[in-house]
Design a protein around this motif. Sequence first.
Motif, PDB file in Angstrom:
ATOM      1  N   ASP A 271       0.812  -1.220   0.000  1.00 15.91           N
ATOM      2  CA  ASP A 271       0.000   0.000   0.000  1.00 15.91           C
ATOM      3  C   ASP A 271       0.847   1.273   0.000  1.00 15.91           C
ATOM      4  OD1 ASP A 271      -2.265  -1.568   0.053  1.00 15.91           O
ATOM      5  OD2 ASP A 271      -2.619  -1.336   2.211  1.00 15.91           O
ATOM      6  N   LEU A 272       2.161   1.128   0.200  1.00 10.03           N
ATOM      7  CA  LEU A 272       3.044   2.297   0.235  1.00 10.03           C
ATOM      8  C   LEU A 272       3.432   2.772  -1.159  1.00 10.03           C
ATOM      9  CD1 LEU A 272       5.383   1.352   3.215  1.00 10.03           C
ATOM     10  CD2 LEU A 272       3.549   3.052   3.198  1.00 10.03           C
ATOM     11  N   GLY A 273       3.171   1.986  -2.175  1.00 11.80           N
ATOM     12  CA  GLY A 273       3.466   2.379  -3.553  1.00 11.80           C
ATOM     13  C   GLY A 273       4.951   2.458  -3.855  1.00 11.80           C
TER      14      GLY A 273
ATOM     15  N   ILE B  95      -1.115  12.949  14.968  1.00 13.82           N
ATOM     16  CA  ILE B  95      -1.578  11.557  15.106  1.00 13.82           C
ATOM     17  C   ILE B  95      -1.666  11.179  16.580  1.00 13.82           C
ATOM     18  CG2 ILE B  95      -0.919   9.144  14.720  1.00 13.82           C
ATOM     19  CD1 ILE B  95       0.232  10.085  11.959  1.00 13.82           C
ATOM     20  N   PHE B  96      -0.604  11.489  17.354  1.00 19.86           N
ATOM     21  CA  PHE B  96      -0.611  11.132  18.775  1.00 19.86           C
ATOM     22  C   PHE B  96      -1.654  11.914  19.563  1.00 19.86           C
ATOM     23  CE2 PHE B  96       3.811   9.510  18.008  1.00 19.86           C
ATOM     24  CZ  PHE B  96       3.504   8.185  18.267  1.00 19.86           C
ATOM     25  N   LEU B  97      -1.970  13.126  19.117  1.00 17.00           N
ATOM     26  CA  LEU B  97      -3.032  13.907  19.770  1.00 17.00           C
ATOM     27  C   LEU B  97      -4.418  13.448  19.330  1.00 17.00           C
ATOM     28  CD1 LEU B  97      -1.472  17.483  19.570  1.00 17.00           C
ATOM     29  CD2 LEU B  97      -1.948  16.151  21.650  1.00 17.00           C
ATOM     30  N   ARG B  98      -4.458  12.502  18.405  1.00 16.24           N
ATOM     31  CA  ARG B  98      -5.695  11.945  17.841  1.00 16.24           C
ATOM     32  C   ARG B  98      -6.455  12.974  17.001  1.00 16.24           C
ATOM     33  NH1 ARG B  98      -5.026   7.609  16.769  1.00 16.24           N
ATOM     34  NH2 ARG B  98      -7.150   6.913  16.820  1.00 16.24           N
ATOM     35  N   ASN B  99      -5.734  13.984  16.487  1.00 16.94           N
ATOM     36  CA  ASN B  99      -6.336  14.925  15.544  1.00 16.94           C
ATOM     37  C   ASN B  99      -6.404  14.304  14.155  1.00 16.94           C
ATOM     38  OD1 ASN B  99      -6.528  16.892  17.545  1.00 16.94           O
ATOM     39  ND2 ASN B  99      -4.539  17.774  17.039  1.00 16.94           N
ATOM     40  N   ILE B 100      -5.513  13.368  13.867  1.00 16.14           N
ATOM     41  CA  ILE B 100      -5.532  12.571  12.634  1.00 16.14           C
ATOM     42  C   ILE B 100      -5.726  11.131  13.069  1.00 16.14           C
ATOM     43  CG2 ILE B 100      -4.170  11.737  10.679  1.00 16.14           C
ATOM     44  CD1 ILE B 100      -2.766  14.449  10.620  1.00 16.14           C
ATOM     45  N   THR B 101      -6.767  10.485  12.543  1.00 12.29           N
ATOM     46  CA  THR B 101      -7.102   9.133  13.017  1.00 12.29           C
ATOM     47  C   THR B 101      -7.128   8.072  11.924  1.00 12.29           C
ATOM     48  OG1 THR B 101      -9.456   9.614  12.808  1.00 12.29           O
ATOM     49  CG2 THR B 101      -8.429  10.028  14.974  1.00 12.29           C
ATOM     50  N   THR B 102      -7.040   8.495  10.646  1.00 14.60           N
ATOM     51  CA  THR B 102      -7.064   7.515   9.549  1.00 14.60           C
ATOM     52  C   THR B 102      -5.878   7.731   8.619  1.00 14.60           C
ATOM     53  OG1 THR B 102      -8.477   8.903   8.151  1.00 14.60           O
ATOM     54  CG2 THR B 102      -9.592   7.317   9.610  1.00 14.60           C
ATOM     55  N   TRP B 103      -5.437   6.640   7.965  1.00 16.37           N
ATOM     56  CA  TRP B 103      -4.278   6.693   7.067  1.00 16.37           C
ATOM     57  C   TRP B 103      -4.548   7.490   5.798  1.00 16.37           C
ATOM     58  CZ3 TRP B 103       0.294   6.023   8.813  1.00 16.37           C
ATOM     59  CH2 TRP B 103       0.546   5.117   9.857  1.00 16.37           C
ATOM     60  N   ASP B 104      -5.810   7.674   5.442  1.00 12.92           N
ATOM     61  CA  ASP B 104      -6.106   8.429   4.223  1.00 12.92           C
ATOM     62  C   ASP B 104      -6.387   9.909   4.500  1.00 12.92           C
ATOM     63  OD1 ASP B 104      -8.526   7.900   5.483  1.00 12.92           O
ATOM     64  OD2 ASP B 104      -9.635   7.665   3.599  1.00 12.92           O
ATOM     65  N   ASP B 105      -5.979  10.400   5.649  1.00 10.66           N
ATOM     66  CA  ASP B 105      -6.139  11.818   5.973  1.00 10.66           C
ATOM     67  C   ASP B 105      -5.363  12.636   4.939  1.00 10.66           C
ATOM     68  OD1 ASP B 105      -5.113  14.403   7.432  1.00 10.66           O
ATOM     69  OD2 ASP B 105      -6.834  13.696   8.596  1.00 10.66           O
ATOM     70  N   PRO B 106      -5.924  13.750   4.493  1.00 10.37           N
ATOM     71  CA  PRO B 106      -5.254  14.575   3.476  1.00 10.37           C
ATOM     72  C   PRO B 106      -3.828  15.006   3.856  1.00 10.37           C
ATOM     73  CG  PRO B 106      -7.521  15.294   3.759  1.00 10.37           C
ATOM     74  CD  PRO B 106      -7.258  14.255   4.817  1.00 10.37           C
TER      75      PRO B 106
ATOM     76  N   ILE C  22      -1.621  13.274   5.549  1.00 11.54           N
ATOM     77  CA  ILE C  22      -0.736  12.125   5.322  1.00 11.54           C
ATOM     78  C   ILE C  22      -0.559  11.903   3.822  1.00 11.54           C
ATOM     79  CG2 ILE C  22      -0.469   9.620   5.592  1.00 11.54           C
ATOM     80  CD1 ILE C  22      -1.884   9.871   8.304  1.00 11.54           C
ATOM     81  N   ILE C  23      -1.646  11.985   3.085  1.00 10.37           N
ATOM     82  CA  ILE C  23      -1.589  11.774   1.633  1.00 10.37           C
ATOM     83  C   ILE C  23      -0.719  12.847   0.959  1.00 10.37           C
ATOM     84  CG2 ILE C  23      -2.949  11.679  -0.513  1.00 10.37           C
ATOM     85  CD1 ILE C  23      -3.239   9.203   1.322  1.00 10.37           C
ATOM     86  N   SER C  24      -0.744  14.078   1.490  1.00  6.70           N
ATOM     87  CA  SER C  24       0.066  15.143   0.864  1.00  6.70           C
ATOM     88  C   SER C  24       1.564  14.848   0.964  1.00  6.70           C
ATOM     89  CB  SER C  24      -0.256  16.505   1.474  1.00  6.70           C
ATOM     90  OG  SER C  24       0.234  16.587   2.798  1.00  6.70           O
ATOM     91  N   LEU C  25       2.003  14.160   2.013  1.00  9.69           N
ATOM     92  CA  LEU C  25       3.412  13.778   2.152  1.00  9.69           C
ATOM     93  C   LEU C  25       3.708  12.424   1.516  1.00  9.69           C
ATOM     94  CD1 LEU C  25       4.270  14.834   5.840  1.00  9.69           C
ATOM     95  CD2 LEU C  25       4.923  15.978   3.717  1.00  9.69           C
TER      96      LEU C  25
ATOM     97  N   ASN D  67      -1.670   4.112  -0.895  1.00 12.35           N
ATOM     98  CA  ASN D  67      -2.948   3.627  -1.403  1.00 12.35           C
ATOM     99  C   ASN D  67      -3.555   2.687  -0.362  1.00 12.35           C
ATOM    100  OD1 ASN D  67      -5.088   3.050  -3.080  1.00 12.35           O
ATOM    101  ND2 ASN D  67      -3.992   1.449  -4.199  1.00 12.35           N
ATOM    102  N   VAL D  68      -4.194   3.267   0.638  1.00 10.40           N
ATOM    103  CA  VAL D  68      -4.827   2.477   1.700  1.00 10.40           C
ATOM    104  C   VAL D  68      -6.338   2.542   1.539  1.00 10.40           C
ATOM    105  CG1 VAL D  68      -2.951   2.790   3.369  1.00 10.40           C
ATOM    106  CG2 VAL D  68      -4.792   4.455   3.277  1.00 10.40           C
ATOM    107  N   PRO D  69      -7.049   1.528   2.012  1.00  6.05           N
ATOM    108  CA  PRO D  69      -8.518   1.590   1.967  1.00  6.05           C
ATOM    109  C   PRO D  69      -9.015   2.809   2.745  1.00  6.05           C
ATOM    110  CG  PRO D  69      -7.775  -0.628   2.499  1.00  6.05           C
ATOM    111  CD  PRO D  69      -6.569   0.263   2.560  1.00  6.05           C
ATOM    112  N   ALA D  70     -10.081   3.417   2.262  1.00  2.27           N
ATOM    113  CA  ALA D  70     -10.658   4.606   2.892  1.00  2.27           C
ATOM    114  C   ALA D  70     -10.991   4.325   4.369  1.00  2.27           C
ATOM    115  CB  ALA D  70     -11.912   5.034   2.139  1.00  2.27           C
ATOM    116  N   ASN D  71     -10.711   5.323   5.194  1.00  3.64           N
ATOM    117  CA  ASN D  71     -11.038   5.289   6.636  1.00  3.64           C
ATOM    118  C   ASN D  71     -10.322   4.186   7.415  1.00  3.64           C
ATOM    119  OD1 ASN D  71     -12.782   7.569   6.466  1.00  3.64           O
ATOM    120  ND2 ASN D  71     -14.343   6.218   5.564  1.00  3.64           N
ATOM    121  N   THR D  72      -9.157   3.760   6.946  1.00  3.84           N
ATOM    122  CA  THR D  72      -8.387   2.776   7.717  1.00  3.84           C
ATOM    123  C   THR D  72      -7.823   3.460   8.947  1.00  3.84           C
ATOM    124  OG1 THR D  72      -7.785   1.584   5.701  1.00  3.84           O
ATOM    125  CG2 THR D  72      -6.443   1.162   7.669  1.00  3.84           C
ATOM    126  N   ASN D  73      -8.240   2.984  10.129  1.00  2.00           N
ATOM    127  CA  ASN D  73      -7.827   3.617  11.381  1.00  2.00           C
ATOM    128  C   ASN D  73      -6.330   3.481  11.678  1.00  2.00           C
ATOM    129  OD1 ASN D  73     -10.356   4.625  12.195  1.00  2.00           O
ATOM    130  ND2 ASN D  73     -10.949   2.641  13.047  1.00  2.00           N
TER     131      ASN D  73
END
Length: 185
Positions: free
Chosen positions: A139-141, A155-166, A168-171, A176-182
């Motif tokens: 999934d890392l491409g 992430i540690f503050l739980r402000n970002i909770t899924t791998w498809d957060d914009p 994370i995707i911008s960096l 390519n992870v399934p949507a809403n993967t915690n």
Amino acid sequence: VVVSGCDLGMWSTMTKLTPVVILIALVSSVAYAHTIVEIHGAGTTNPSKFFWKVMDLFEEEARADIRLTYRAVGSSTGQFEFAGVGNNNISFNDFGAGDIPMTQQRYNQVTQGVNARKMVHVPFAVGAIGIFHSVPAADLGGSPLDLNACLLARIFLRNITTWDDPAIISLNPTLNVPANTNIRV
């Protein structure tokens, strides 16, 4: 100690010993007045070797007789003991160490109310931590996962909770992870 010598006939032998008596009196008074300074701490395990090394150096180089101890018992225990939790807010130690500063509630517990005292947070060491993730390599491409310090904090503050957060995707544009993967923290 004040001692004066004079010739008093039968005390003439004592007069000759006056410098010895003064020396013994001075040494004795210093020995009785001598105190050992003890400083005890407890807390996080991460900097324990650093504390022990610094404490050894202090004990070796100090002009006073000092005894320094540090128990690596974990941040929470170190904070509980410093705050005096279960001990009417009377500290079990002279200092505590933690991976993170005390919460405002714990700080208030120490500085206000019963047996209140002043305290400060002092940063003393920086240590690296390793971050592990569960994203499958497929999934890392073909690229490593890029997470900067600000992103990790969110992430540690739980402000970002899924791998498809914009953010994370911008960096990681090839991620390519399934949507809403915690993200499990």
